[in-house]
Design an enzyme around this catalytic site. Structure first.
Site, PDB file in Angstrom:
ATOM      1  N   GLY A 104       1.188  -5.121   1.577  1.00 41.06           N
ATOM      2  CA  GLY A 104       0.141  -5.298   0.575  1.00 41.06           C
ATOM      3  C   GLY A 104       0.554  -6.188  -0.589  1.00 41.06           C
ATOM      4  O   GLY A 104      -0.280  -6.863  -1.194  1.00 41.06           O
TER       5      GLY A 104
ATOM      6  N   LEU B  89       0.832  -1.211   0.000  1.00 42.84           N
ATOM      7  CA  LEU B  89       0.000   0.000   0.000  1.00 42.84           C
ATOM      8  C   LEU B  89       0.860   1.252   0.000  1.00 42.84           C
ATOM      9  O   LEU B  89       1.844   1.336   0.735  1.00 42.84           O
ATOM     10  CB  LEU B  89      -0.899   0.002   1.240  1.00 42.84           C
ATOM     11  CG  LEU B  89      -1.808  -1.219   1.414  1.00 42.84           C
ATOM     12  CD1 LEU B  89      -2.714  -1.021   2.622  1.00 42.84           C
ATOM     13  CD2 LEU B  89      -2.629  -1.493   0.161  1.00 42.84           C
TER      14      LEU B  89
ATOM     15  N   ASN C  53       4.563  -7.102   7.123  1.00 42.59           N
ATOM     16  CA  ASN C  53       5.444  -6.423   8.068  1.00 42.59           C
ATOM     17  C   ASN C  53       4.882  -5.106   8.589  1.00 42.59           C
ATOM     18  O   ASN C  53       5.635  -4.224   9.007  1.00 42.59           O
ATOM     19  CB  ASN C  53       6.801  -6.184   7.398  1.00 42.59           C
ATOM     20  CG  ASN C  53       6.680  -5.320   6.155  1.00 42.59           C
ATOM     21  OD1 ASN C  53       5.667  -5.393   5.456  1.00 42.59           O
ATOM     22  ND2 ASN C  53       7.678  -4.511   5.878  1.00 42.59           N
ATOM     23  N   GLU C  54       3.561  -4.982   8.586  1.00 43.39           N
ATOM     24  CA  GLU C  54       2.928  -3.714   8.940  1.00 43.39           C
ATOM     25  C   GLU C  54       3.391  -3.136  10.284  1.00 43.39           C
ATOM     26  O   GLU C  54       3.575  -1.925  10.419  1.00 43.39           O
ATOM     27  CB  GLU C  54       1.394  -3.867   8.956  1.00 43.39           C
ATOM     28  CG  GLU C  54       0.737  -3.753   7.582  1.00 43.39           C
ATOM     29  CD  GLU C  54       0.890  -4.994   6.723  1.00 43.39           C
ATOM     30  OE1 GLU C  54       1.559  -5.957   7.160  1.00 43.39           O
ATOM     31  OE2 GLU C  54       0.345  -5.019   5.618  1.00 43.39           O
TER      32      GLU C  54
END
Lengths: 300, 300, 300
Positions: free
Chosen positions: B151, B106, B175-176
């Site tokens: 994403g 994203l 890995n947000e």
């Protein structure tokens, strides 16, 4: 044609595993030696119950490939119910007395060119077997001494433990999509409870059959042993299960499996309806017909 | 600052994978040779549809790193919908035409210093892509020819099968948390359906990126092949999926995925609301700002 | 008899792991060197909180085997709650200050020949510990420096990460059925969230205890290190967890665990009722009595 195929099937089709029908590549198979106090024999399943240990062996003996016909399904379920009520029985080993095949799965001819009513009755019998076996209070071990596709795999994964003959020519899996049909959600749930969601997704999507070594690797079976030791190993393994306190083992098993069993119990009619609508579709009947023709050609 | 960062990002940030920006370590990459009957090209995604096989390849081509901007997300979804309605298309391969990156995930700038309304619209577009891809009736294969964080990982695990370039410098993962943000429950569900609950808990909690060999080991991807063979291998693999009866494959896929899809469908508004509340928090905006500054410094 | 057994138990029984009681085979064990700003010591649990790092170590020190008595359970929960409210604490390492044992699990004497009321209060304390630990906002690491059966295993798998002493003589598992009792569904859920459904079914059904290497192999623990490095390694590992953004880590953890926690929260009374009905059965009391007698004989 249906009648001709029916004869063909009952003589060795039931599909799924053409290599089963090829000439005897294994030579004579020695059945393990048995010492049993009581032997009750019926037409399709032979039962040996050793009352000193509380362990019964159910031998499927419906040539040529233990196809799960209405008759075999019904006898399987009845046999299991009788053992369940028999106080002298605490564990059951399920195996085959036929060479190279555990069970070839649901008999296609029960659902090819038969009436919707028959398909519905047949499906209820499949549900009944699974409900009784997956939810059994007995300790259950599959002694998989040959190939075990589709419904044969379902019987195997409904047991508490799986021991398979260590032979890469034998395979196991829910390969329904290869025939143009679909394993229902409770087949899927049973598989996912055994090997996890992702492996199940891949296996069902591609109709994968796993060789015995592959099946061990993904956890579809628990142990491989030489073919002539499958039943004996199952007997030794059963002793470990029966060493566990009976009540504690049963409550624990119920805790693990009841949610999956309840899902079908609360939904049996709809599941029968879904199956019948699907299997009686022209396109699905055509797929089954093509599959049967392929088997016939291969045999000829 | 946002504008400057925006330009920076669109020129090669999108975050997550700083090594992506370093000088070309791999030398020129040969794209696989393609023979296609029909080629529809749009700005951000090139589509090659081979009508003889029914296989489309979607090439993401949004330099520098295929950040999932609102524009790319929307085009991705529209492209997929069109293929879904195209009777000549039965499977789709998703890949990147950019070197060393599948998708960087994203685009942070869509959620940094933008209005809550914009954040909400952006999130709906993310949901839409996932709903269409995870629930697609087409057979879908991710040909992951470069790194695939956040994403990018979501797009990969929403496919039926994943083939990744066998290069330990490429990594994949949700890995947000490394950015101070949180993968929502449907990212989590998709991951857990792929690698199980525990691996997902560990991966999400620590924001783990797995190298290609590690990803294979935990089952996050299904196969590794040399980089220049990723798309070709995907094409060969697709043939196996398309050999399965279409209807049986689709019903089976729906059975595996519908519960996960339905969970979001029945809850989309609340999920958008949660995302907007979270992402517009001062502390979260500050984390994103710091992350972007770090990337800027690293680049300089 | 109960009183005699009580004394026996408190002097080194608590069951589950007879080898724990045999003579010291390991020689003296070096405890890792600790540098701590603040040390709060209570009777059953010693707490070292390093305010510079935000990491607390909870040392269970209830000889001989850290049996989870009502007293230890209550102190455990209270200690955890205090750390949770202490702004200077962000992570907690749970370990044992006793040789060769992490915790021997629930103290059988709390449920043997005691009143239903006492059993109910005891069970609420077990629930309370698990609810607080599994749902903790702190990062939690089990430093398993000895055997960890039954309730000791539960404490371990309720943490975010598990590091165990690399010694095959140490074992871990939910072996309740070996005693004729049953791990309740939330023990099962915690285990299944760690090692999956099938391994859990097998482990609980057979009451399996896994040696440290086996536990690593099935994912029941995450890492093995030499015994004298367990706590130090936990400290190093904790730094990785605390490097993650606090809020993102907590929201992610809650997303992974809340459904499992909520299942018990919405059902606590019924769960207590089930436990009390089960444990006070004559047959179950008899099993516990036999088990205690066996331990007594083995000790003598």
């Amino acid at each position: 044609m249906a009648a001709a195929l029916r004869r063909l099937s009952r003589c060795g089709v039931a599909g799924f595993l053409p290599q089963v029908f090829s000439a005897n590549r294994h030579g004579p198979r020695m059945l393990p030696h048995l010492v049993c106090q009581k032997i009750s024999t019926s037409s399709k399943i032979k039962v040996d119950l050793d009352q000193s240990t509380g362990v019964a062996v159910m031998w499927m003996q419906s040539p040529p490939v233990n196809s799960l016909t209405m008759e075999l399904l019904t006898e399987f379920t009845t046999t299991l119910e009788n053992l369940e009520m028999d106080k002298s029985c605490r564990g059951v080993i399920i195996t085959s007395s036929l060479p190279r095949i555990f069970s070839a799965g649901l008999d296609i001819l029960e659902m090819y060119q038969t009436s919707p009513e028959h398909c519905g009755e047949f499906w209820k019998a499949v549900q009944e077997l699974w409900l009784k076996l997956y939810g059994s209070n007995l300790a259950t071990i599959a002694a998989i001494n040959g190939s075990s596709p589709a419904g044969g795999c379902l019987v195997s994964i409904a047991c508490d433990y799986r021991i398979m003959a260590d032979d890469p020519r034998y395979s196991i899996g829910l390969n329904e999509t290869l025939l143009g049909i679909v394993a229902p959600y409770w087949f899927k749930d049973t598989m996912a409870n055994t090997v996890g969601h992702r492996t199940t997704e891949l296996a069902l999507g591609l109709g994968l059959l796993y060789s015995a070594p592959e099946a061990l690797k993904i956890g579809l079976v628990d142990k491989l042993v030489p073919e002539d030791q499958v039943v004996n190993t199952a007997t030794l393994t059963m002793a470990k299960w029966l060493a566990i306190d009976e009540h504690a083992r049963q409550v624990t098993k119920s805790m693990m499996r009841k949610p999956t069993v309840d899902k079908l119990l609360s939904n049996r009619e709809a599941d029968v309806h879904n199956f019948v609508s699907f299997i009686t579709k022209d396109s699905v009947q055509k797929s089954l017909g093509m599959y049967l023709k392929m088997l016939k050609n291969r045999k000829a």
